[in-house]
Scaffold this motif. Structure first.
Motif, PDB file in Angstrom:
ATOM      1  N   MET A 271     -22.101 -26.250  -4.968  1.00  0.00           N
ATOM      2  CA  MET A 271     -22.863 -26.041  -6.199  1.00  0.00           C
ATOM      3  C   MET A 271     -22.143 -26.553  -7.445  1.00  0.00           C
ATOM      4  O   MET A 271     -22.601 -26.335  -8.561  1.00  0.00           O
ATOM      5  CB  MET A 271     -23.171 -24.550  -6.373  1.00  0.00           C
ATOM      6  N   ASP A 272     -20.992 -27.204  -7.259  1.00  0.00           N
ATOM      7  CA  ASP A 272     -20.216 -27.733  -8.388  1.00  0.00           C
ATOM      8  C   ASP A 272     -19.833 -26.643  -9.387  1.00  0.00           C
ATOM      9  O   ASP A 272     -19.821 -26.861 -10.600  1.00  0.00           O
ATOM     10  CB  ASP A 272     -20.990 -28.840  -9.113  1.00  0.00           C
ATOM     11  N   ILE A 273     -19.488 -25.467  -8.869  1.00  0.00           N
ATOM     12  CA  ILE A 273     -19.040 -24.390  -9.754  1.00  0.00           C
ATOM     13  C   ILE A 273     -17.721 -24.808 -10.410  1.00  0.00           C
ATOM     14  O   ILE A 273     -16.820 -25.316  -9.764  1.00  0.00           O
ATOM     15  CB  ILE A 273     -18.869 -23.080  -8.962  1.00  0.00           C
ATOM     16  N   ASN A 274     -17.632 -24.591 -11.694  1.00  0.00           N
ATOM     17  CA  ASN A 274     -16.530 -25.009 -12.573  1.00  0.00           C
ATOM     18  C   ASN A 274     -16.544 -26.511 -12.837  1.00  0.00           C
ATOM     19  O   ASN A 274     -15.671 -27.014 -13.544  1.00  0.00           O
ATOM     20  CB  ASN A 274     -15.154 -24.595 -12.026  1.00  0.00           C
ATOM     21  N   ARG A 275     -17.522 -27.202 -12.283  1.00  0.00           N
ATOM     22  CA  ARG A 275     -17.637 -28.661 -12.456  1.00  0.00           C
ATOM     23  C   ARG A 275     -19.107 -29.060 -12.614  1.00  0.00           C
ATOM     24  O   ARG A 275     -19.599 -29.923 -11.903  1.00  0.00           O
ATOM     25  CB  ARG A 275     -17.025 -29.382 -11.253  1.00  0.00           C
ATOM     26  N   GLY A 276     -19.801 -28.419 -13.517  1.00  0.00           N
ATOM     27  CA  GLY A 276     -21.221 -28.683 -13.724  1.00  0.00           C
ATOM     28  C   GLY A 276     -22.073 -27.428 -13.712  1.00  0.00           C
ATOM     29  O   GLY A 276     -23.222 -27.433 -14.173  1.00  0.00           O
ATOM     30  N   ASP A 277     -21.537 -26.345 -13.178  1.00  0.00           N
ATOM     31  CA  ASP A 277     -22.193 -25.038 -13.198  1.00  0.00           C
ATOM     32  C   ASP A 277     -21.095 -23.988 -13.224  1.00  0.00           C
ATOM     33  O   ASP A 277     -19.904 -24.302 -13.052  1.00  0.00           O
ATOM     34  CB  ASP A 277     -23.088 -24.871 -11.973  1.00  0.00           C
ATOM     35  N   HIS A 278     -21.463 -22.751 -13.447  1.00  0.00           N
ATOM     36  CA  HIS A 278     -20.455 -21.689 -13.462  1.00  0.00           C
ATOM     37  C   HIS A 278     -21.062 -20.398 -12.957  1.00  0.00           C
ATOM     38  O   HIS A 278     -22.291 -20.199 -12.984  1.00  0.00           O
ATOM     39  CB  HIS A 278     -19.885 -21.486 -14.872  1.00  0.00           C
ATOM     40  N   LEU A 279     -20.215 -19.501 -12.470  1.00  0.00           N
ATOM     41  CA  LEU A 279     -20.644 -18.173 -12.044  1.00  0.00           C
ATOM     42  C   LEU A 279     -20.886 -17.328 -13.290  1.00  0.00           C
ATOM     43  O   LEU A 279     -19.993 -17.187 -14.117  1.00  0.00           O
ATOM     44  CB  LEU A 279     -19.587 -17.528 -11.147  1.00  0.00           C
ATOM     45  N   ASP A 280     -22.070 -16.751 -13.407  1.00  0.00           N
ATOM     46  CA  ASP A 280     -22.463 -16.051 -14.641  1.00  0.00           C
ATOM     47  C   ASP A 280     -22.243 -14.538 -14.540  1.00  0.00           C
ATOM     48  O   ASP A 280     -21.453 -13.968 -15.269  1.00  0.00           O
ATOM     49  CB  ASP A 280     -23.922 -16.359 -14.960  1.00  0.00           C
ATOM     50  N   TYR A 281     -22.960 -13.880 -13.633  1.00  0.00           N
ATOM     51  CA  TYR A 281     -22.771 -12.438 -13.478  1.00  0.00           C
ATOM     52  C   TYR A 281     -23.088 -12.040 -12.045  1.00  0.00           C
ATOM     53  O   TYR A 281     -23.656 -12.816 -11.269  1.00  0.00           O
ATOM     54  CB  TYR A 281     -23.626 -11.641 -14.458  1.00  0.00           C
ATOM     55  N   MET A 282     -22.712 -10.815 -11.674  1.00  0.00           N
ATOM     56  CA  MET A 282     -22.874 -10.357 -10.300  1.00  0.00           C
ATOM     57  C   MET A 282     -23.182  -8.867 -10.237  1.00  0.00           C
ATOM     58  O   MET A 282     -22.921  -8.115 -11.189  1.00  0.00           O
ATOM     59  CB  MET A 282     -21.608 -10.636  -9.488  1.00  0.00           C
ATOM     60  N   VAL A 283     -23.728  -8.456  -9.102  1.00  0.00           N
ATOM     61  CA  VAL A 283     -23.906  -7.040  -8.774  1.00  0.00           C
ATOM     62  C   VAL A 283     -23.389  -6.837  -7.355  1.00  0.00           C
ATOM     63  O   VAL A 283     -23.355  -7.774  -6.552  1.00  0.00           O
ATOM     64  CB  VAL A 283     -25.375  -6.586  -8.874  1.00  0.00           C
ATOM     65  N   SER A 284     -22.989  -5.612  -7.043  1.00  0.00           N
ATOM     66  CA  SER A 284     -22.370  -5.359  -5.750  1.00  0.00           C
ATOM     67  C   SER A 284     -22.699  -3.959  -5.253  1.00  0.00           C
ATOM     68  O   SER A 284     -22.808  -3.016  -6.041  1.00  0.00           O
ATOM     69  CB  SER A 284     -20.848  -5.532  -5.856  1.00  0.00           C
ATOM     70  N   MET A 285     -22.868  -3.828  -3.944  1.00  0.00           N
ATOM     71  CA  MET A 285     -23.199  -2.539  -3.326  1.00  0.00           C
ATOM     72  C   MET A 285     -22.442  -2.403  -2.009  1.00  0.00           C
ATOM     73  O   MET A 285     -22.356  -3.356  -1.238  1.00  0.00           O
ATOM     74  CB  MET A 285     -24.705  -2.443  -3.062  1.00  0.00           C
ATOM     75  N   SER A 286     -21.897  -1.214  -1.764  1.00  0.00           N
ATOM     76  CA  SER A 286     -21.180  -0.941  -0.519  1.00  0.00           C
ATOM     77  C   SER A 286     -21.849   0.189   0.251  1.00  0.00           C
ATOM     78  O   SER A 286     -22.384   1.139  -0.350  1.00  0.00           O
ATOM     79  CB  SER A 286     -19.725  -0.550  -0.795  1.00  0.00           C
ATOM     80  N   SER A 287     -21.790   0.096   1.569  1.00  0.00           N
ATOM     81  CA  SER A 287     -22.213   1.214   2.407  1.00  0.00           C
ATOM     82  C   SER A 287     -21.167   2.323   2.334  1.00  0.00           C
ATOM     83  O   SER A 287     -20.080   2.128   1.771  1.00  0.00           O
ATOM     84  CB  SER A 287     -22.358   0.752   3.856  1.00  0.00           C
ATOM     85  N   ASN A 288     -21.462   3.455   2.911  1.00  0.00           N
ATOM     86  CA  ASN A 288     -20.439   4.460   3.129  1.00  0.00           C
ATOM     87  C   ASN A 288     -19.485   3.985   4.221  1.00  0.00           C
ATOM     88  O   ASN A 288     -19.750   3.005   4.915  1.00  0.00           O
ATOM     89  CB  ASN A 288     -21.065   5.794   3.537  1.00  0.00           C
ATOM     90  N   ASP A 289     -18.382   4.702   4.380  1.00  0.00           N
ATOM     91  CA  ASP A 289     -17.447   4.425   5.459  1.00  0.00           C
ATOM     92  C   ASP A 289     -17.819   5.292   6.660  1.00  0.00           C
ATOM     93  O   ASP A 289     -17.786   6.517   6.575  1.00  0.00           O
ATOM     94  CB  ASP A 289     -16.013   4.729   5.026  1.00  0.00           C
ATOM     95  N   PHE A 290     -18.180   4.642   7.761  1.00  0.00           N
ATOM     96  CA  PHE A 290     -18.513   5.355   8.981  1.00  0.00           C
ATOM     97  C   PHE A 290     -17.464   5.157  10.074  1.00  0.00           C
ATOM     98  O   PHE A 290     -17.580   5.730  11.152  1.00  0.00           O
ATOM     99  CB  PHE A 290     -19.873   4.867   9.507  1.00  0.00           C
TER     100      PHE A 290
END
Length: 482
Positions: A271-290
């Motif tokens: 995707m040419d990240i840092n060379r024509g595009d960039h990472l803007d924002y993110m969301v993240s989710m984790s399961s419990n520990d089983f």
């Protein structure tokens, strides 16, 4: 004030930094619990570092350092990964292994014994926890190759660059956003390369699809997916597998996508990240520990030394993070090192004209919704789009090995670029932006999967930085010995 400490951090994320600090969080939470306060401070620091404003002092993207005819190398950390790297680099012409360092004398000796060809002095360093500084202090070393546990990656890399050395550092290059900034600032200040050793960027299908993207086969990329799905649960509790059970300790205290680079690295390059595009924002989710805590309880019954992990707040077994780029593309990343799933890095690229996916093996390509291309059609695409680096050393890399050959191609390319004064394929901005996903995901998980900004480590230079060039039109002069 009786507001929950997590609610406070969510509010802080909406309103800006303001009073966000360790002390501020503690005051609003009304709690004296030391661990809670430490966690609050950690999350506040992640938020602050994600919003840092920074003015670039020198652009390391595309930077060609002076040629080094013979690259003199010092290794720090020679356990599972480092010892194999010593053997691989000893096969490359134009390399002189000067030093091998590990806190365990027997590991340093084993690594030296893996050197395949004569001509390497390889002095051993194992006198204490900071013996690596003596390696970095040497004036007759050009490159420090770091394969220690994660916590030492940034300290060694920064110290090495400050002492005039290029750095190749295992993944992740940093475990905090602050350390990602330290790497960027130090590399720019010293004009020394800091490359993260993301070997999956040199795997065969990833390189094939990258070249196809470059040739316009996929049209405009819309979406990508990557992962590190690798069941290594039992090895967490194997005292012989890793020094001081360091990987278990990381998973015992951190909840997020802790190992993102294998999945995101190849997608970012496409995707040419840092060379024509960039990472803007993110969301993240984790399961419990089983799985982790029950196994810790079981192990503690057999070995009392594992009791310290019984009450650990283990991370969830599976983390899923999603990212939006500045150009409106999306990326999905997964991390799972503890459930019984078949190994996968997914590696999916979806464009306006075609789609590729690697796992389940082998990699497949489709040009419509009707299904994957047949084997004969795939062979024709491979014949047409196999990139120059694979044509040159792909078969040799398979013979030498290292995760099927991708490790050897990575090392060969690194040394060849240094010897020919070429820009590296992966620079410090890649190391920072791919590594930052780890701590940023921790913040999002702790804040109900709230979005968090991904820092632009290039200071806006992504708009003008040139895409990665793997044409081998320059360089490609480094010989090999098998």
């Amino acid at each position: 004030m009786k507001s929950n400490r997590r609610d406070f951090l969510k509010y802080a994320g909406i309103t800006g930094l303001g009073v966000v600090s360790g002390a501020g969080v503690s005051a609003c939470s009304g709690q004296d619990n030391t661990k809670d306060n430490q966690e609050d401070t950690k999350l506040a620091n992640i938020l602050a570092a994600s919003q840092k404003e920074y003015q670039q002092t020198f652009n390391m993207c595309g930077y060609a350092a002076p040629k080094i005819e013979v690259v003199r190398v010092g290794f720090v950390g020679v356990g599972n990964r480092g010892g194999a790297a010593v053997e691989r680099l000893s096969r490359l012409e134009g390399v002189d292994i000067k030093a091998i360092c590990d806190i365990r004398p027997e590991q340093a000796k084993k690594a030296k014994d893996r050197i395949q060809f004569p001509g390497h002095e390889a002095r051993l360093y194992h006198d204490g926890a900071e013996a690596w500084k003596s390696v970095c202090d040497r004036e007759d070393i050009d490159l420090i190759y770091v394969c220690t546990h994660w916590a030492l990656h940034t300290p060694i890399a920064v110290y090495a660059m400050e002492h005039g050395k290029h750095v190749a550092v295992e993944i992740p290059a940093a475990t905090t956003v602050e350390d990602c900034w330290r790497l960027v600032e130090t590399s720019e200040k010293t004009k020394k390369h800091c490359m993260m050793l993301e070997n999956c960027c040199y795997d065969f299908f990833e390189l094939l699809t990258l070249n196809m993207v470059r040739q316009g086969f996929f049209g405009e990329l819309i979406h990508g997916e990557g992962a590190y799905i690798h069941d290594i649960l039992d090895s967490f509790f194997d005292k012989d597998a890793r020094w001081n059970l360091w990987r278990l300790r990381e998973n015992a205290k951190r909840n997020g996508n802790l190992y993102p680079a294998h999945g995101i690295g190849p997608v970012c390059q496409a995707m040419d990240i840092n060379r024509g595009d960039h990472l803007d924002y993110m969301v993240s989710m984790s399961s419990n520990d089983f799985l982790l805590k029950p196994l810790a309880e079981e192990k503690a019954k057999e070995d009392p030394s594992f009791k310290e992990f019984v009450d650990s707040p283990f991370r969830g077994n599976i983390n899923t993070s999603t990212i939006r780029t500045g150009r409106g593309r999306t990326i999905m990343l997964q991390h799972d090192v503890s459930s019984p799933r078949p190994y996968s890095r997914i590696h999916l690229l979806s464009g306006t004209k075609a789609t590729a996916q690697k796992y389940p093996l082998p990699g497949k390509i489709a040009t419509s919704h009707e299904g994957w291309l047949e084997e004969k059609e795939m062979k024709a695409l491979e014949d047409k789009y196999t990139p120059a680096i694979v044509r040159k050393i792909g078969e040799l890399a398979k013979k030498v090995g290292g995760h099927g050959g991708m490790d050897f191609m990575m090392d060969w390319r690194l040394i060849d670029c240094l010897r020919n004064g070429l820009p590296l394929d992966m620079d410090v901005y890649d190391a920072a932006s791919w590594s930052a996903i780890g701590p940023l995901s921790e913040w999002s998980v702790a804040n109900g999967s709230k979005p968090i900004r991904i820092p632009d480590f290039t200071s806006g230079k992504w708009k003008e930085n040139k895409p990665l060039d793997l044409s081998l039109e320059k360089g490609a002069t480094t010989g090999t010995r098998v």
